[in-house]
Write an enzyme that holds these catalytic residues in place. Structure first.
Site, PDB file in Angstrom:
ATOM      1  N   SER A 182       0.664  -1.203  -0.079  1.00  0.00           N
ATOM      2  CA  SER A 182      -0.215   0.230  -0.006  1.00  0.00           C
ATOM      3  C   SER A 182       0.947   1.122  -0.041  1.00  0.00           C
ATOM      4  O   SER A 182       2.092   1.346   0.489  1.00  0.00           O
ATOM      5  CB  SER A 182      -0.694  -0.060   1.298  1.00  0.00           C
ATOM      6  OG  SER A 182      -1.554   0.875   1.654  1.00  0.00           O
ATOM      7  N   TYR A 186      -2.243  -1.059   9.867  1.00  0.00           N
ATOM      8  CA  TYR A 186      -2.003  -2.141   8.638  1.00  0.00           C
ATOM      9  C   TYR A 186      -0.757  -1.710   8.329  1.00  0.00           C
ATOM     10  O   TYR A 186      -0.122  -2.289   7.355  1.00  0.00           O
ATOM     11  CB  TYR A 186      -3.345  -0.941   8.147  1.00  0.00           C
ATOM     12  CG  TYR A 186      -3.679  -1.429   7.130  1.00  0.00           C
ATOM     13  CD1 TYR A 186      -3.837  -2.247   6.501  1.00  0.00           C
ATOM     14  CD2 TYR A 186      -2.990   0.010   6.320  1.00  0.00           C
ATOM     15  CE1 TYR A 186      -3.877  -2.578   4.284  1.00  0.00           C
ATOM     16  CE2 TYR A 186      -2.855  -0.117   4.665  1.00  0.00           C
ATOM     17  CZ  TYR A 186      -3.479  -1.653   3.970  1.00  0.00           C
ATOM     18  OH  TYR A 186      -3.960  -1.122   2.515  1.00  0.00           O
TER      19      TYR A 186
END
Ligand SMILES: NC(=O)c1ccc[n+]([C@@H]2O[C@H](COP(=O)([O-])OP(=O)(O)OC[C@H]3O[C@@H](n4cnc5c(N)ncnc54)[C@H](O)[C@@H]3O)[C@@H](O)[C@H]2O)c1
Length: 280
Positions: A146, A160
């Site tokens: 990401s 995350y």
């Protein structure tokens, strides 16, 4: 160039294939005439996506799989080879997030996010590398990180961000090791910005044993804000991202980035790191 992995009859395995980027990747490989193994914890949604592909004459196999479970990923690898005889592309793509300030994230939050996002990729590499090595021909592994994996510090999605930094790190290490041994297996790390998917509703897949998330009202507001952003002007569709990934594989790009807006925060981070290097 590793274009030759994207050939009709070749085989792509995609985790997190029941939704969003994974479903779009599976469809894009199928459109090239590739055979596709779709893996996900959401068995019904997975079968729906696989059926849609079969309706378009894609040879698609749905294998319900929890990537957090090493044995399940072993089974996924074994069954893919038993059914299709080869694996040419592996996309370690399944991912989830919790939303809370770091001080409010529970151990269960950490475990779940790291189990799926980081261990899921570790399991993918552990189960599939022996197969790809033994084939002795070009293959490609794409792991989904990401922009959070590049920016590194991202408020309210701490576990995350940690998991996605880990995916970047292990992808870089794998790339270097495979290059050093002259392997024909190539590696890419996908670092998307905002993509219009169901990722902000990740809690739907949280194991019941971990209990539900205890988001503060502020964290929930942030989640809703990020969710709105995914479908805002900066949001790309999963299909756009899948096209970028296929181009990345064709051109043998290690870094697969999707959004121009990634740049500013990345420049600021690296400028700060470079500025901290002493003159000696
Ligand atoms: N959407 C974005 O803006 C964005 C941005 C950067 C990175 N990503 C990453 O892209 C990847 C795909 O997410 P998405 O945006 O398509 O979200 P999504 O929620 O639409 O799809 C994720 C899929 O992963 C599956 N999944 C969850 N836990 C799993 C498990 N334990 N085992 C197997 N499958 C599991 C879900 O069922 C779902 O089908 C994730 O790794 C995510 O972190 C997304």
């Amino acid at each position: 160039m590793s274009e030759n992995v994207l050939r009709p009859g070749h085989v792509a395995v995609v985790t997190g294939a029941a939704s969003g980027i994974g479903a779009a990747l599976a469809a894009a490989f199928g459109e090239l005439g590739m055979r596709v193994v779709l893996a996900d914890v959401e068995a019904e949604a997975l079968e729906r996506v696989a059926s849609m592909l079969r309706a378009k004459s894609v040879d698609a196999l749905a294998l319900p799989t929890d990537v957090a479970d090493a044995e399940a990923v072993d089974r996924l690898a074994r069954t893919s080879v038993e059914r299709f005889g080869r694996v040419d592309v592996l996309c370690n793509n399944a991912g989830v997030s919790t939303f809370n300030a770091l001080a409010d994230q529970t151990l269960a939050d950490w475990r779940w996010v790291l189990d799926v996002n980081l261990w899921g990729v570790v399991h993918g590499i552990r189960s599939f590398m022996p197969i790809l090595r033994a084939q002795g021909r070009p293959a490609h592994i794409v792991s989904t990180s990401s922009v959070a994996g590049l920016w590194s510090g991202v408020p309210f999605i701490g576990p995350y961000a940690v998991s996605k930094v880990g995916v970047v790190s292990l992808s870089e290490t794998l790339r270097d090791e495979l290059q050093a041994e002259g392997s024909e297996v190539r590696v890419s790390v996908l670092c998307p910005g905002s993509v219009t998917t169901n990722v902000m509703e990740a809690e739907r897949n949280r194991p019941a044993a971990l209990g539900s998330e205890l988001r503060t009202p502020v964290a929930e507001q942030v989640r809703l804000m990020i969710r709105d952003g995914l479908s805002g002007p900066d949001g790309k569709s999963p299909e756009q991202v899948a096209a970028i990934v296929l181009e990345g594989i064709r051109r043998d790009r290690f870094w697969i980035l999707t959004h121009a807006t990634t740049r500013a925060a990345l420049e600021a981070r690296f400028a700060a790191i470079l500025a901290a290097i002493p003159e000696d």
